[in-house]
Design a protein around this motif. Structure first.
Motif, PDB file in Angstrom:
ATOM      1  N   ILE A 117       0.843  -1.201   0.000  1.00  0.00           N
ATOM      2  CA  ILE A 117       0.000   0.000   0.000  1.00  0.00           C
ATOM      3  C   ILE A 117       0.877   1.250   0.000  1.00  0.00           C
ATOM      4  O   ILE A 117       0.645   2.196  -0.748  1.00  0.00           O
ATOM      5  CB  ILE A 117      -0.936   0.022   1.221  1.00  0.00           C
ATOM      6  CG1 ILE A 117      -1.821  -1.226   1.225  1.00  0.00           C
ATOM      7  CG2 ILE A 117      -1.813   1.282   1.206  1.00  0.00           C
ATOM      8  CD1 ILE A 117      -2.718  -1.325   2.436  1.00  0.00           C
ATOM      9  N   VAL A 132       0.668   4.061  -2.934  1.00  0.00           N
ATOM     10  CA  VAL A 132       0.333   5.448  -2.604  1.00  0.00           C
ATOM     11  C   VAL A 132       1.532   6.366  -2.849  1.00  0.00           C
ATOM     12  O   VAL A 132       1.411   7.423  -3.478  1.00  0.00           O
ATOM     13  CB  VAL A 132      -0.143   5.550  -1.136  1.00  0.00           C
ATOM     14  CG1 VAL A 132      -0.302   7.000  -0.725  1.00  0.00           C
ATOM     15  CG2 VAL A 132      -1.452   4.808  -0.965  1.00  0.00           C
ATOM     16  N   ALA A 164       1.502   9.242  -5.686  1.00  0.00           N
ATOM     17  CA  ALA A 164       1.534  10.630  -5.229  1.00  0.00           C
ATOM     18  C   ALA A 164       2.793  11.322  -5.731  1.00  0.00           C
ATOM     19  O   ALA A 164       2.744  12.430  -6.258  1.00  0.00           O
ATOM     20  CB  ALA A 164       1.461  10.677  -3.706  1.00  0.00           C
ATOM     21  N   ASP A 187      -1.731  13.794  -5.829  1.00  0.00           N
ATOM     22  CA  ASP A 187      -0.801  13.923  -4.721  1.00  0.00           C
ATOM     23  C   ASP A 187      -1.500  14.554  -3.516  1.00  0.00           C
ATOM     24  O   ASP A 187      -1.384  14.081  -2.389  1.00  0.00           O
ATOM     25  CB  ASP A 187       0.397  14.758  -5.172  1.00  0.00           C
ATOM     26  CG  ASP A 187       1.439  14.905  -4.092  1.00  0.00           C
ATOM     27  OD1 ASP A 187       1.544  13.992  -3.256  1.00  0.00           O
ATOM     28  OD2 ASP A 187       2.132  15.930  -4.075  1.00  0.00           O
ATOM     29  N   LEU A 238      -3.938  12.001  -1.942  1.00  0.00           N
ATOM     30  CA  LEU A 238      -3.242  10.883  -1.297  1.00  0.00           C
ATOM     31  C   LEU A 238      -2.470  11.359  -0.072  1.00  0.00           C
ATOM     32  O   LEU A 238      -2.412  10.679   0.949  1.00  0.00           O
ATOM     33  CB  LEU A 238      -2.295  10.211  -2.301  1.00  0.00           C
ATOM     34  CG  LEU A 238      -3.000   9.399  -3.386  1.00  0.00           C
ATOM     35  CD1 LEU A 238      -1.985   8.807  -4.341  1.00  0.00           C
ATOM     36  CD2 LEU A 238      -3.839   8.301  -2.767  1.00  0.00           C
ATOM     37  N   THR A 246      -2.878  10.039   3.601  1.00  0.00           N
ATOM     38  CA  THR A 246      -1.727   9.538   4.346  1.00  0.00           C
ATOM     39  C   THR A 246      -1.634  10.207   5.714  1.00  0.00           C
ATOM     40  O   THR A 246      -1.446   9.555   6.732  1.00  0.00           O
ATOM     41  CB  THR A 246      -0.435   9.811   3.555  1.00  0.00           C
ATOM     42  OG1 THR A 246      -0.589   9.310   2.241  1.00  0.00           O
ATOM     43  CG2 THR A 246       0.746   9.146   4.208  1.00  0.00           C
ATOM     44  N   ALA A 264       4.600   5.277   2.863  1.00  0.00           N
ATOM     45  CA  ALA A 264       4.112   6.031   1.709  1.00  0.00           C
ATOM     46  C   ALA A 264       4.768   7.395   1.654  1.00  0.00           C
ATOM     47  O   ALA A 264       5.157   7.880   0.588  1.00  0.00           O
ATOM     48  CB  ALA A 264       2.588   6.179   1.789  1.00  0.00           C
ATOM     49  N   ARG A 275       7.123   8.486  -1.344  1.00  0.00           N
ATOM     50  CA  ARG A 275       6.682   9.630  -2.142  1.00  0.00           C
ATOM     51  C   ARG A 275       7.844  10.624  -2.331  1.00  0.00           C
ATOM     52  O   ARG A 275       8.111  11.080  -3.437  1.00  0.00           O
ATOM     53  CB  ARG A 275       5.514  10.324  -1.456  1.00  0.00           C
ATOM     54  CG  ARG A 275       5.156  11.654  -2.073  1.00  0.00           C
ATOM     55  CD  ARG A 275       4.021  12.322  -1.299  1.00  0.00           C
ATOM     56  NE  ARG A 275       3.767  13.659  -1.774  1.00  0.00           N
ATOM     57  CZ  ARG A 275       4.378  14.738  -1.320  1.00  0.00           C
ATOM     58  NH1 ARG A 275       5.283  14.629  -0.363  1.00  0.00           N
ATOM     59  NH2 ARG A 275       4.102  15.932  -1.799  1.00  0.00           N
TER      60      ARG A 275
END
Ligand SMILES: Nc1ncnc2c1ncn2[C@@H]1O[C@H](COP(=O)(O)OP(=O)(O)O)[C@@H](O)[C@H]1O
Ligand code: SF4
Ligand SMILES: [Mg+2]
Lengths: 314, 331, 280
Positions: free
Chosen positions: C91, C95, C99, C107, C110, C114, C154, C158
């Motif tokens: 996950i 994500v 993002a 972005d 998400l 987050t 995440a 990112r």
């Protein structure tokens, strides 16, 4: 002589062995002289600059000496070197944008830095130097992040020269700048010298045409060794070392800089400095190479103030 | 700065909104008549209370109303501080049970979080300075941070409480005492508090020490540290700057660790039968008291959100960059 | 690059020690149960036996063989850790990649999601979910843990993706008309594979710790034995007061060893992948 460097050797320790990044370089610097240090990326310019002020953890002083104002600098001893730093030798780093502590106001940082060296902050002097580089005085009350890139660079130039060092090392400080800002930086550095803020200076760049605008003398390095050193006009107009000749001829016109035509015009790559073979390190790329080049060419003063390390030039 | 807080508050608001909504939704997703099935599963203390509870909860849930009205009503009772009545401790309102437990939980959490953070940061900074310390502090820290809170708590309870018999191993104060503002009671309270506090403190300590050591080493290699060294600044000043700057990511880390720390406190309370939220939650789970569980959930979420906000405020005070509005802490 | 990583890997004490401990415990958890013929919950007879020749870790108040429980518990603990950590990593990657690579409103959304899941206190969410839904297999527990543990992964993925997105080779792929999914799989993910591995290891350890807390408050799997459940039972049946230290010391030590070894191996791996740390 302000500075005398004699047969200086500084290597990098790596797992594969020593990288001989500075391998027996000798030169001198007179009072008031600005030395331009040029050469392809990786030839050891930064290593030389660091050797004169602060070796990093992976560098080791293998041999040779550095004498500044008649005193031998303990360059291999980080602690003993401290008293000389800032006061006798100073540095404008490549990373001016991030050289100041982001969470201290600049004025306070300068004061704490000076106090830590047991120096009194002369506020009037600081102000006048800010005026000189056209920084408003209230920058001292600001955090670095509040300054533009150019302002940060000028601030660092002021800080580094505040104690009037004998020797200033400026390593690639113009590389990231546009041409007009480069000119301004060069003018400022000249001004510092003319006003006596610094006695002598080593200006490091891989851009030989920029060096020409500032330096009295140009020293060209190749693969950890000195290739040629001479007054700026001689290096530009009458170079003797084949490497320098190629460098100069690869410039479209001296004084003009084209972004994609810096020191890239010579075919081939410099040799590995891990276990360099004996002999002239340039000989794989040298158009004039001959048998004798299998031996190391010693630097020879071919005429006054003109040193060349090449069998063909002697 | 306004933007920074605006964003944070939006996130916290949304989080709370989601928590309340989930809390409302979950029982309604259960098959059949939720009230009946919950009452059937719960272990209600007095059987005669069953009927009263059924009437009460059918009323509270208001199943005859349209769903949106049920939803709005639930917000209404939330703002009135009405969390329903506990099944397990009938007829005590859930809110009363929770407010009685919260001080004990806070008394464990706040000192252990703050002290472990301060001491851990100091230790980490020391470790970054000396090889000898690094080789001792670091391994110990890794063991501590890998230890389940509940296990260290159990070991301490067993060692200090059962084997050596120095400390009491259960409760917030002795059974023989009645809460009062006397020295004897306060000492007793402190004595019961010490072991759970110490075990929470120790486990949390390791993580902070490791974090600080890593950040400070990173800071000591940063450009400003190199520049200061090149200008001959003494290590003392450079370390002071590095420590000061390394504290900033550690504050952010504190916010990120809150959930873990709260979880640690809950299980530690259970080990020591300490009368905080953790023990209440255990009772709720064992007795299938869903209302109590839901109330505890909202209390914890709200507490964590408030703590997050306090940390944000502190961050802005400590990091000048957020104030001059040029950069924000990681959102 | 690969051979260089291997060169440093086999010379890194932290990695070797950490991986060694994990492998030994994993081996016990995987192979061990085949050598134990009775189910771990069976009453083998003697109650409250201290560790000895017949029952290596002794027996509890019911006369259950604790070594059998420990061996099966190791297996469950590894399973929940790997599965929970794996789900969270997947996950987090989806994500984080989306993002970081797409930017813009994707972005924004998400990132908001987050941050919301990030501030929610995990254990509190889990006990609500577990208590109501009440499916208590180890796999289900791992799923719930995975669903709540991904946010920090995440976030860091990112950030990494964001910095890779601006690189030449990604631009080149984009200009030659390669789709986003392929760019992420072919260009971006391989370039941070070592980082992803490190993230997974941390999530692995974190999931084990959370699972032990869930087990302990009585929300563990009902169809399995785990190290956390052993601790829960030991506490519930007053092992501490009865002095049955062999009931609660080994499972806790097992968890600490696994998680600690994972963390230490993680540091070692970081040094292997990251030349800057190596020289320190
Ligand atoms: N930390 C290091 N470890 C090993 N070798 C290095 C290190 N830093 C620089 N070198 C090597 O030393 C040589 C000189 O580097 P440098 O002084 O940075 O060159 P320049 O500044 O002229 O570009 C290069 O061949 C480089 O590869
Ligand atoms: S010494 Fe030989 S190889 Fe070296 S530069 Fe001179 S001619 Fe070329
Ligand atoms: Mg350089």
């Amino acid at each position: 002589m302000t500075l005398e460097v004699d047969d200086l050797r500084v290597y990098y320790r790596t797992l594969k062995g020593d990288v001989q990044a500075l391998d027996g370089v000798s030169f001198g610097l007179r009072d008031g002289e600005i030395l331009g240090l040029a050469g392809e990326s990786g030839c050891g310019k930064t290593t030389l600059g660091k050797a004169l002020i602060r070796l990093d953890g992976r560098m080791k002083h293998v041999g040779g000496s550095v004498t500044l104002d008649g005193q031998v600098l303990p360059i291999g001893d980080d602690v003993k070197m401290n008293p000389y730093r800032f006061k006798q030798v100073s540095l404008i780093p490549q990373y001016s944008m991030s050289a100041m502590n982001p969470t201290r106001k600049i004025g306070r940082m300068v004061r704490e830095l000076l106090e830590s060296r047991r120096e009194k902050l002369d506020l009037d002097e600081l102000h006048s130097r800010l005026d000189l580089v056209e920084l408003p005085r209230h920058v001292l009350g600001k955090y670095p992040i509040e300054l533009s890139g150019g302002m940060k660079q000028r601030m660092v130039m002021v800080i580094s020269t505040l104690l009037n060092p004998s020797l200033l090392i400026a390593d690639e400080i113009t590389s990231a700048l546009d041409v007009s800002t480069q000119k301004a930086v060069v003018t400022t550095l000249k001004g510092f010298r003319d006003r006596g803020f610094v006695k002598s200076m080593i200006f490091i760049t891989h851009d030989i045409s920029l060096t020409n605008q500032l330096a009295d003398t140009i020293m060209v390095m190749y693969a950890g060794k000195l290739a040629e050193k001479a007054p700026a006009s001689t290096v530009v107009n009458a170079p003797k070392h084949p490497y320098t000749q190629l460098l100069i001829s690869s410039l479209p016109e001296v004084g003009v800089r084209y972004a994609d035509k810096r020191l890239t015009g010579i075919p081939g790559n410099p040799p590995s400095l891990l276990k360099p073979e004996p002999g002239c390190r340039f000989r794989d790329r040298c158009p004039l190479a001959f048998e004798k080049c299998a031996e190391d060419p010693p630097p020879v003063e071919v005429e006054k103030d003109h040193v060349v390390a090449c069998w063909k030039a002697a | 700065m306004r933007r920074y807080f605006g964003r944070k508050l939006l996130i916290y608001g949304l989080t709370f909104f989601m928590a309340v909504t989930v809390n409302w939704l979950v029982p309604r997703l259960m098959p059949g008549d939720p009230v009946a099935s919950m009452l059937a599963r719960a272990r209600v203390a007095q059987p005669e209370a069953q009927e009263a509870l059924r009437v009460y909860y059918n009323n509270l849930f208001g199943f005859d109303l349209p769903w949106w009205q049920q939803y709005l009503n639930s917000w209404g009772s939330l703002f009135r501080g009405d969390f329903g009545i506990s099944l397990w401790a009938f007829p005590t309102p859930v809110a009363d049970l929770l407010t009685r437990a919260v001080p004990y939980s806070l008394a464990l959490l706040i000192p252990s979080i703050l002290l472990s953070w301060v001491v851990g940061n100091r230790l980490g900074a020391l470790a970054a300075r000396r090889k000898v310390l690094d080789n001792t502090v670091l391994p110990v820290s890794y063991v501590l941070t890998a230890t389940p809170y509940l296990w260290l708590a159990a070991l301490m309870a067993w060692g200090f409480g059962v084997v050596w018999g120095i400390f009491p191993v259960a409760g917030g104060y002795s059974f023989s005492m009645t809460p009062s503002l006397t020295w004897a009671f306060l000492v007793d309270l402190f004595w019961h508090w010490l072991l759970p506090f110490a075990s929470l403190f120790l486990v949390a300590l390791g993580g902070w020490a490791i974090g600080m050591r890593n950040v400070i080493i990173y800071e000591l290699e940063s450009d400003y540290a190199n520049y200061m060294s090149a200008l001959g600044a003494p290590q003392k000043l450079i370390r002071r700057y590095a420590f000061r700057n390394a504290v900033l990511p550690q504050i952010t880390g504190l916010a990120l660790q809150l959930g873990v720390l709260v979880a640690g406190a809950l299980v530690t309370e259970i080990v020591f039968s300490y009368p905080g939220l953790g023990s209440l939650i255990l009772a709720a789970i064992q007795n299938k008291d869903f209302f109590l569980l839901q109330g505890a959930f909202l209390f914890i979420v709200l507490g964590v959100l408030i703590a997050n906000f306090i940390i944000d405020v502190v961050y802005v005070i400590v990091d000048p960059r957020t104030r001059v509005g040029m950069a924000g802490a990681a959102a | 690059m690969k051979t260089e990583a291997l060169y440093f890997a086999v010379r890194n004490t932290k990695l070797l020690v950490g991986a060694g401990i994990i492998l030994v415990l994993l081996g016990i958890g995987v192979i061990g149960p085949f050598f134990i013929d009775k189910p771990p919950t069976e009453y083998v007879g003697m109650q409250m036996q201290p560790p000895g020749g017949e029952y290596w870790l002794g027996t509890n108040t019911f006369g259950q063989d604790l070594w059998a429980q420990f061996v099966h518990g190791l297996r469950t603990t590894f399973l929940v850790g790997a599965l929970g950590g794996g789900i969270a990593a997947v996950i987090g990657m989806v994500v984080g990649f989306l993002a970081g690579y797409k930017g813009g409103w994707i972005d924004e959304i998400l990132n908001m999601l987050t941050n919301i899941v990030l501030v929610l206190p995990t254990l509190a969410v889990l006990f609500i979910l577990n208590a109501y839904i009440g499916v208590r297999s180890a796999g289900m527990q791992a799923l719930f843990i995975g669903l709540t543990q991904w946010p920090w992964a995440a976030r860091s993925i990112r950030a990494q993706t964001f910095s890779l997105r601006g690189r030449d080779f990604v631009d080149l792929a984009r200009l030659s008309g390669v789709g986003s999914g392929r760019i992420i799989m072919r260009e971006i993910a391989p370039n941070m594979s070592s980082y992803l591995l490190l993230t997974f290891i941390l999530l692995f350890g974190g999931s084990i710790l959370i699972a032990s807390s869930l087990d302990f408050i009585g929300l563990g799997p009902t169809d399995a034995v785990s190290l956390g459940l052993m601790l829960q039972q030991a506490h519930q049946w007053s092992a501490m007061h009865l002095g049955l230290w062999w009931w609660f010391v080994p499972p806790g030590a097992g968890i600490t060893l696994i998680v600690g070894a994972l963390y230490v191996a993680n540091v070692g791996l970081d040094e292997v992948f990251n030349p800057k740390l190596r020289e320190l």
